[in-house]
Scaffold this motif. Structure first.
Motif, PDB file in Angstrom:
ATOM      1  N   ASN A 240       6.527  -5.153 -12.951  1.00 52.46           N
ATOM      2  CA  ASN A 240       5.462  -6.043 -12.499  1.00 52.46           C
ATOM      3  C   ASN A 240       4.761  -5.429 -11.300  1.00 52.46           C
ATOM      4  OD1 ASN A 240       3.855  -8.256 -12.173  1.00 52.46           O
ATOM      5  ND2 ASN A 240       5.353  -9.404 -10.991  1.00 52.46           N
ATOM      6  N   THR A 241       3.431  -5.402 -11.319  1.00 48.63           N
ATOM      7  CA  THR A 241       2.675  -4.810 -10.206  1.00 48.63           C
ATOM      8  C   THR A 241       1.605  -5.755  -9.673  1.00 48.63           C
ATOM      9  OG1 THR A 241       1.137  -3.752 -11.747  1.00 48.63           O
ATOM     10  CG2 THR A 241       3.028  -2.450 -11.024  1.00 48.63           C
ATOM     11  N   VAL A 242       1.701  -7.040  -9.957  1.00 51.36           N
ATOM     12  CA  VAL A 242       0.724  -7.998  -9.446  1.00 51.36           C
ATOM     13  C   VAL A 242       1.457  -9.187  -8.851  1.00 51.36           C
ATOM     14  CG1 VAL A 242      -1.070  -7.346 -11.082  1.00 51.36           C
ATOM     15  CG2 VAL A 242       0.504  -9.191 -11.654  1.00 51.36           C
ATOM     16  N   SER A 243       0.781  -9.870  -7.896  1.00 50.63           N
ATOM     17  CA  SER A 243       1.282 -11.104  -7.313  1.00 50.63           C
ATOM     18  C   SER A 243       0.186 -12.155  -7.437  1.00 50.63           C
ATOM     19  CB  SER A 243       1.655 -10.904  -5.842  1.00 50.63           C
ATOM     20  OG  SER A 243       2.683  -9.949  -5.714  1.00 50.63           O
ATOM     21  N   ILE A 244       0.609 -13.400  -7.598  1.00 49.08           N
ATOM     22  CA  ILE A 244      -0.328 -14.513  -7.742  1.00 49.08           C
ATOM     23  C   ILE A 244      -0.296 -15.344  -6.458  1.00 49.08           C
ATOM     24  CG2 ILE A 244      -0.997 -16.509  -9.104  1.00 49.08           C
ATOM     25  CD1 ILE A 244      -1.151 -13.888 -10.620  1.00 49.08           C
ATOM     26  N   PHE A 245      -1.491 -15.572  -5.859  1.00 50.81           N
ATOM     27  CA  PHE A 245      -1.611 -16.426  -4.684  1.00 50.81           C
ATOM     28  C   PHE A 245      -2.288 -17.723  -5.127  1.00 50.81           C
ATOM     29  CE2 PHE A 245      -4.062 -17.949  -1.005  1.00 50.81           C
ATOM     30  CZ  PHE A 245      -3.009 -18.182  -0.122  1.00 50.81           C
ATOM     31  N   ASN A 246      -1.545 -18.810  -5.073  1.00 54.02           N
ATOM     32  CA  ASN A 246      -2.060 -20.096  -5.522  1.00 54.02           C
ATOM     33  C   ASN A 246      -2.856 -20.776  -4.398  1.00 54.02           C
ATOM     34  OD1 ASN A 246      -0.791 -19.998  -8.115  1.00 54.02           O
ATOM     35  ND2 ASN A 246       1.157 -20.471  -7.125  1.00 54.02           N
TER      36      ASN A 246
ATOM     37  N   GLY B 106      -4.726  -2.356   1.673  1.00 50.28           N
ATOM     38  CA  GLY B 106      -4.609  -1.390   0.591  1.00 50.28           C
ATOM     39  C   GLY B 106      -4.291  -2.028  -0.747  1.00 50.28           C
ATOM     40  N   ILE B 107      -4.536  -3.327  -0.871  1.00 46.74           N
ATOM     41  CA  ILE B 107      -4.266  -4.068  -2.107  1.00 46.74           C
ATOM     42  C   ILE B 107      -5.590  -4.529  -2.703  1.00 46.74           C
ATOM     43  CG2 ILE B 107      -3.221  -6.180  -3.036  1.00 46.74           C
ATOM     44  CD1 ILE B 107      -1.234  -3.990  -2.391  1.00 46.74           C
ATOM     45  N   GLU B 108      -5.693  -4.453  -4.015  1.00 42.94           N
ATOM     46  CA  GLU B 108      -6.906  -4.914  -4.691  1.00 42.94           C
ATOM     47  C   GLU B 108      -6.850  -6.435  -4.860  1.00 42.94           C
ATOM     48  OE1 GLU B 108      -9.480  -4.067  -8.756  1.00 42.94           O
ATOM     49  OE2 GLU B 108      -7.493  -3.214  -8.491  1.00 42.94           O
ATOM     50  N   ILE B 109      -7.853  -7.134  -4.310  1.00 44.81           N
ATOM     51  CA  ILE B 109      -7.931  -8.590  -4.389  1.00 44.81           C
ATOM     52  C   ILE B 109      -8.850  -8.948  -5.566  1.00 44.81           C
ATOM     53  CG2 ILE B 109      -8.340 -10.711  -3.099  1.00 44.81           C
ATOM     54  CD1 ILE B 109      -6.316  -8.882  -1.798  1.00 44.81           C
ATOM     55  N   ILE B 110      -8.302  -9.611  -6.571  1.00 40.02           N
ATOM     56  CA  ILE B 110      -9.058  -9.976  -7.775  1.00 40.02           C
ATOM     57  C   ILE B 110      -9.343 -11.477  -7.732  1.00 40.02           C
ATOM     58  CG2 ILE B 110      -9.079  -9.989 -10.281  1.00 40.02           C
ATOM     59  CD1 ILE B 110      -7.087  -7.661 -10.197  1.00 40.02           C
ATOM     60  N   VAL B 111     -10.619 -11.813  -7.547  1.00 35.74           N
ATOM     61  CA  VAL B 111     -11.044 -13.211  -7.544  1.00 35.74           C
ATOM     62  C   VAL B 111     -11.903 -13.420  -8.790  1.00 35.74           C
ATOM     63  CG1 VAL B 111     -12.233 -15.012  -6.261  1.00 35.74           C
ATOM     64  CG2 VAL B 111     -11.005 -13.233  -5.023  1.00 35.74           C
ATOM     65  N   ASP B 112     -11.330 -14.053  -9.806  1.00 37.45           N
ATOM     66  CA  ASP B 112     -12.053 -14.240 -11.061  1.00 37.45           C
ATOM     67  C   ASP B 112     -12.076 -15.727 -11.428  1.00 37.45           C
ATOM     68  OD1 ASP B 112      -9.449 -14.658 -11.714  1.00 37.45           O
ATOM     69  OD2 ASP B 112      -9.234 -12.892 -12.990  1.00 37.45           O
TER      70      ASP B 112
ATOM     71  N   THR C 207      -9.891 -17.418 -12.972  1.00 40.18           N
ATOM     72  CA  THR C 207      -8.578 -18.050 -13.075  1.00 40.18           C
ATOM     73  C   THR C 207      -8.528 -19.271 -12.156  1.00 40.18           C
ATOM     74  OG1 THR C 207      -7.585 -15.887 -13.476  1.00 40.18           O
ATOM     75  CG2 THR C 207      -6.103 -17.690 -12.896  1.00 40.18           C
ATOM     76  N   PRO C 208      -8.246 -20.438 -12.668  1.00 44.96           N
ATOM     77  CA  PRO C 208      -8.300 -21.645 -11.821  1.00 44.96           C
ATOM     78  C   PRO C 208      -7.195 -21.674 -10.775  1.00 44.96           C
ATOM     79  CG  PRO C 208      -7.446 -22.182 -13.991  1.00 44.96           C
ATOM     80  CD  PRO C 208      -7.894 -20.752 -14.063  1.00 44.96           C
ATOM     81  N   GLU C 209      -7.599 -21.969  -9.515  1.00 43.34           N
ATOM     82  CA  GLU C 209      -6.680 -22.177  -8.392  1.00 43.34           C
ATOM     83  C   GLU C 209      -5.707 -21.014  -8.230  1.00 43.34           C
ATOM     84  OE1 GLU C 209      -4.800 -25.898  -8.954  1.00 43.34           O
ATOM     85  OE2 GLU C 209      -6.625 -27.078  -8.671  1.00 43.34           O
ATOM     86  N   ALA C 210      -6.194 -19.789  -8.351  1.00 37.18           N
ATOM     87  CA  ALA C 210      -5.325 -18.616  -8.201  1.00 37.18           C
ATOM     88  C   ALA C 210      -6.158 -17.402  -7.819  1.00 37.18           C
ATOM     89  CB  ALA C 210      -4.538 -18.339  -9.479  1.00 37.18           C
ATOM     90  N   ILE C 211      -5.584 -16.568  -6.964  1.00 36.20           N
ATOM     91  CA  ILE C 211      -6.153 -15.260  -6.592  1.00 36.20           C
ATOM     92  C   ILE C 211      -5.093 -14.217  -6.904  1.00 36.20           C
ATOM     93  CG2 ILE C 211      -6.979 -13.807  -4.699  1.00 36.20           C
ATOM     94  CD1 ILE C 211      -8.031 -16.308  -3.337  1.00 36.20           C
ATOM     95  N   ILE C 212      -5.483 -13.140  -7.579  1.00 33.00           N
ATOM     96  CA  ILE C 212      -4.538 -12.114  -8.017  1.00 33.00           C
ATOM     97  C   ILE C 212      -4.545 -10.956  -7.017  1.00 33.00           C
ATOM     98  CG2 ILE C 212      -3.935 -10.502  -9.860  1.00 33.00           C
ATOM     99  CD1 ILE C 212      -5.311 -12.415 -11.809  1.00 33.00           C
ATOM    100  N   LEU C 213      -3.336 -10.542  -6.585  1.00 36.02           N
ATOM    101  CA  LEU C 213      -3.165  -9.399  -5.701  1.00 36.02           C
ATOM    102  C   LEU C 213      -2.542  -8.279  -6.515  1.00 36.02           C
ATOM    103  CD1 LEU C 213      -1.620 -11.310  -2.658  1.00 36.02           C
ATOM    104  CD2 LEU C 213      -4.028 -10.917  -3.149  1.00 36.02           C
TER     105      LEU C 213
ATOM    106  N   ARG D 166      -0.197 -11.067   0.643  1.00 35.72           N
ATOM    107  CA  ARG D 166       0.011 -12.464   0.272  1.00 35.72           C
ATOM    108  C   ARG D 166       0.236 -13.346   1.502  1.00 35.72           C
ATOM    109  NH1 ARG D 166       3.782 -16.159  -0.625  1.00 35.72           N
ATOM    110  NH2 ARG D 166       5.410 -14.800   0.205  1.00 35.72           N
ATOM    111  N   LEU D 167       1.113 -12.874   2.414  1.00 33.60           N
ATOM    112  CA  LEU D 167       1.381 -13.666   3.619  1.00 33.60           C
ATOM    113  C   LEU D 167       0.150 -13.760   4.520  1.00 33.60           C
ATOM    114  CD1 LEU D 167       4.982 -12.445   4.535  1.00 33.60           C
ATOM    115  CD2 LEU D 167       4.326 -14.594   3.470  1.00 33.60           C
ATOM    116  N   ALA D 168      -0.580 -12.630   4.655  1.00 35.41           N
ATOM    117  CA  ALA D 168      -1.786 -12.654   5.475  1.00 35.41           C
ATOM    118  C   ALA D 168      -2.824 -13.601   4.894  1.00 35.41           C
ATOM    119  CB  ALA D 168      -2.362 -11.240   5.596  1.00 35.41           C
ATOM    120  N   LEU D 169      -2.990 -13.570   3.576  1.00 29.80           N
ATOM    121  CA  LEU D 169      -3.951 -14.469   2.937  1.00 29.80           C
ATOM    122  C   LEU D 169      -3.528 -15.930   3.114  1.00 29.80           C
ATOM    123  CD1 LEU D 169      -6.553 -14.316   1.315  1.00 29.80           C
ATOM    124  CD2 LEU D 169      -5.200 -14.232  -0.780  1.00 29.80           C
TER     125      LEU D 169
END
Length: 517
Positions: A206-212, A238-244, A246-252, A264-267
């Motif tokens: 796994n190489t992604v994290s989900i920020f709800n 140095g992480i790619e922030i994907i805002v698409d 996807t409802p109520e979620a940001i992908i790191l 994730r913690l900083a966000l």
């Protein structure tokens, strides 16, 4: 009266004589001074003439020297041009000779091909003749023996089966007799080998994290005006922030789990606080990095205390804490290492081996996956080197290095570590090298760009399809940034193997800060 007159007359005569003598003396002194002046003038003229001649000689010598140097430079350039012409001529001759060789080899290949085709035709004919003779010979043997070929095969198989069964029983009896003589040692080996053969395998990486988030309005604040907030967050972590959509979620997305956790913690802090702008983002990311480092040490200390392992070097404790933020094919690396340590302790106790050493080796067996340096080494070898560096027991070092068969096992603990690692991790060997080579390629990509002077940070994002290079504005100008991007891309082309293409982005930022007091 006369006497006085004589005295006065004598004085007058003395004065006249004295004036005469004084006049003569002054005249002589004047003549001597004029002669001296003439001599000085003459000497000055002679010295000036000598100095003029010396300067003229120096100027001539310098002219001759400059002329000689110019001629030498011209000759050197001519020699260089001649050498280059000769080199070009030699290369032309070499190319011509190679072309001739290629033509000659093509002709030879054509001739060889024709010869082989003829030989194949002859071989086919001979094989047909051999098959016919073989069938004839089999028919003759069947007629003589009174049995068909199939019946003869069955009888031969039955005979060989009985013979093999009897020999196997004899060999088993010999093995059992020998095992009785060396029961303890051989029993341990048999048990360990049995465990190794029965270990199972399966896993996912796994190489992604989900920020709800609570609602999608926060996405706009995270992106910021013209995307400045999300760019600042990506540059800092140095992480790619994907805002698409996807409802109520940001992908790191990123290959480094520690970076993902920091992002994730900083966000989370930024969204909770509500103040999201580039300066605040950098401040929060810096504090989060410090918090993660402290938490890593705390996790490592808590882990070794829970497992009852004592005397571990502080750097190894920190590496154990870093395992918390690494996944090994879908399984948390720290949890995997704790399970292996407990399995090893249980198995070592059952086999009568050193429980403490087995548990220590089980915890540290994947320590080579944590450091960022020496990515070209297998993690087992790197872990063994780290254990040797921090004065671990030789049996522990050998167990770490041998748990993937990179080196020879020299202690009874080593196969226990290998078996317990397979039981807990269950990683298939066919996929192991693929994922490890992927991580190694991304780290090599970052290290390559980081080797240039003036480069401050490097981040490989989008699964290695883009490399972002942050440079120091004081050392790298805008023009130098263009050259740096070209140099890095050229070096990537020549030194690395990668699919598709890699976009190199050099980021140079100038800031002016002042304080009002």
């Amino acid at each position: 009266m006369d006497k006085i007159l004589y005295i006065l007359l004598g004085v007058a005569v003395g004065v006249v004589i004295g004036r005469f003598l004084l006049r003569n003396l002054l005249k002589k002194q004047e003549i001597a001074a004029q002669n001296k002046v003439k001599k000085i003038l003459k000497d000055a003229e002679n010295n000036a003439e000598i100095l003029r001649k010396n300067k003229l000689l120096e100027a001539k010598e310098k002219f001759l020297q400059m002329k000689s140097e110019h001629e030498s430079e011209v000759n050197a350039k001519n020699n260089t041009l001649n050498q280059r012409e000769n080199t070009i001529k030699q290369k032309e001759q070499s190319i011509n000779s190679k072309l001739e060789n290629v033509s000659r080899k093509e002709q030879e290949l054509d001739n060889t091909k024709k010869t082989l085709e003829k030989q194949i035709e002859v071989s086919i004919k001979k094989q047909e003749e051999v098959d016919a003779l073989k069938n004839q010979h089999v028919q003759q043997l069947e007629a003589i023996a009174g049995l068909s070929a199939e019946d003869a095969k069955n009888q031969l198989v039955d005979s060989l089966r009985e013979e093999a069964r009897s020999k196997a029983m004899i060999q088993i009896k010999d093995i059992v007799d020998e095992a009785k003589l060396t029961a303890s040692k051989e029993a341990k080996k048999v048990v360990i080998q049995t465990i190794q053969r029965t270990a199972t395998e399966s896993a996912i990486e796994n190489t992604v994290s989900i920020f709800n988030i609570e609602n999608d309005e926060i996405k706009g604040r995270v992106i910021g005006r013209e995307g400045r907030n999300i760019r600042a967050l990506e540059a800092a972590t140095g992480i790619e922030i994907i805002v698409d959509d996807t409802p109520e979620a940001i992908i790191l997305s990123g290959f480094d789990p520690v970076r993902r956790e920091i992002a994730r913690l900083a966000l989370h802090r930024l969204v909770t606080d509500g103040r999201i702008h580039p300066a605040r983002i950098e401040e929060v990311v810096a504090k989060t990095k410090k918090q993660i480092e402290d938490e890593i040490v705390e996790i490592g200390e808590r882990t070794v205390i829970d497992l009852g392992i004592h005397g571990l070097h502080p750097e190894l404790i920190r590496m154990v804490g870093r395992m918390r933020y690494r996944s090994s094919y879908g399984q948390n690396l720290l949890q995997h290492s704790r399970e292996v340590a407990n399995f090893c302790a249980t198995m070592a106790a059952e086999l009568g081996l050193n429980v403490k050493l087995a548990k220590r080796a089980g915890l540290l067996h994947d320590i080579g996956k944590v450091p960022d340096d020496n990515p070209e080494l297998p993690h087992a070898i790197l872990g063994m080197q780290l254990a040797e560096k921090y004065k671990e027991h030789p049996d522990v070092c050998n167990a770490i290095g041998a748990h993937h068969d990179e080196i020879e096992m020299t202690s009874m603990i080593s196969p226990i570590i290998q078996a317990c690692d397979a039981i807990s991790g269950a990683r298939p060997g066919a996929r192991r090298e693929v994922v490890e080579s992927y991580i190694r390629r991304l780290k090599e990509l970052e290290s390559l760009a980081l080797s240039y002077p003036g480069v401050e940070k490097t981040f490989a994002i989008q699964a290695g399809r883009e490399l972002r290079v942050v440079v120091e504005s004081e050392r790298i100008s805008d023009a130098a940034a263009e050259i740096l991007a070209t140099d890095i891309s050229n070096r990537i082309q020549t030194e690395m193997i990668y699919p598709g293409q890699i976009k190199v982005t050099v980021i140079r930022e100038t800031r002016s800060v002042s304080y009002a007091k």
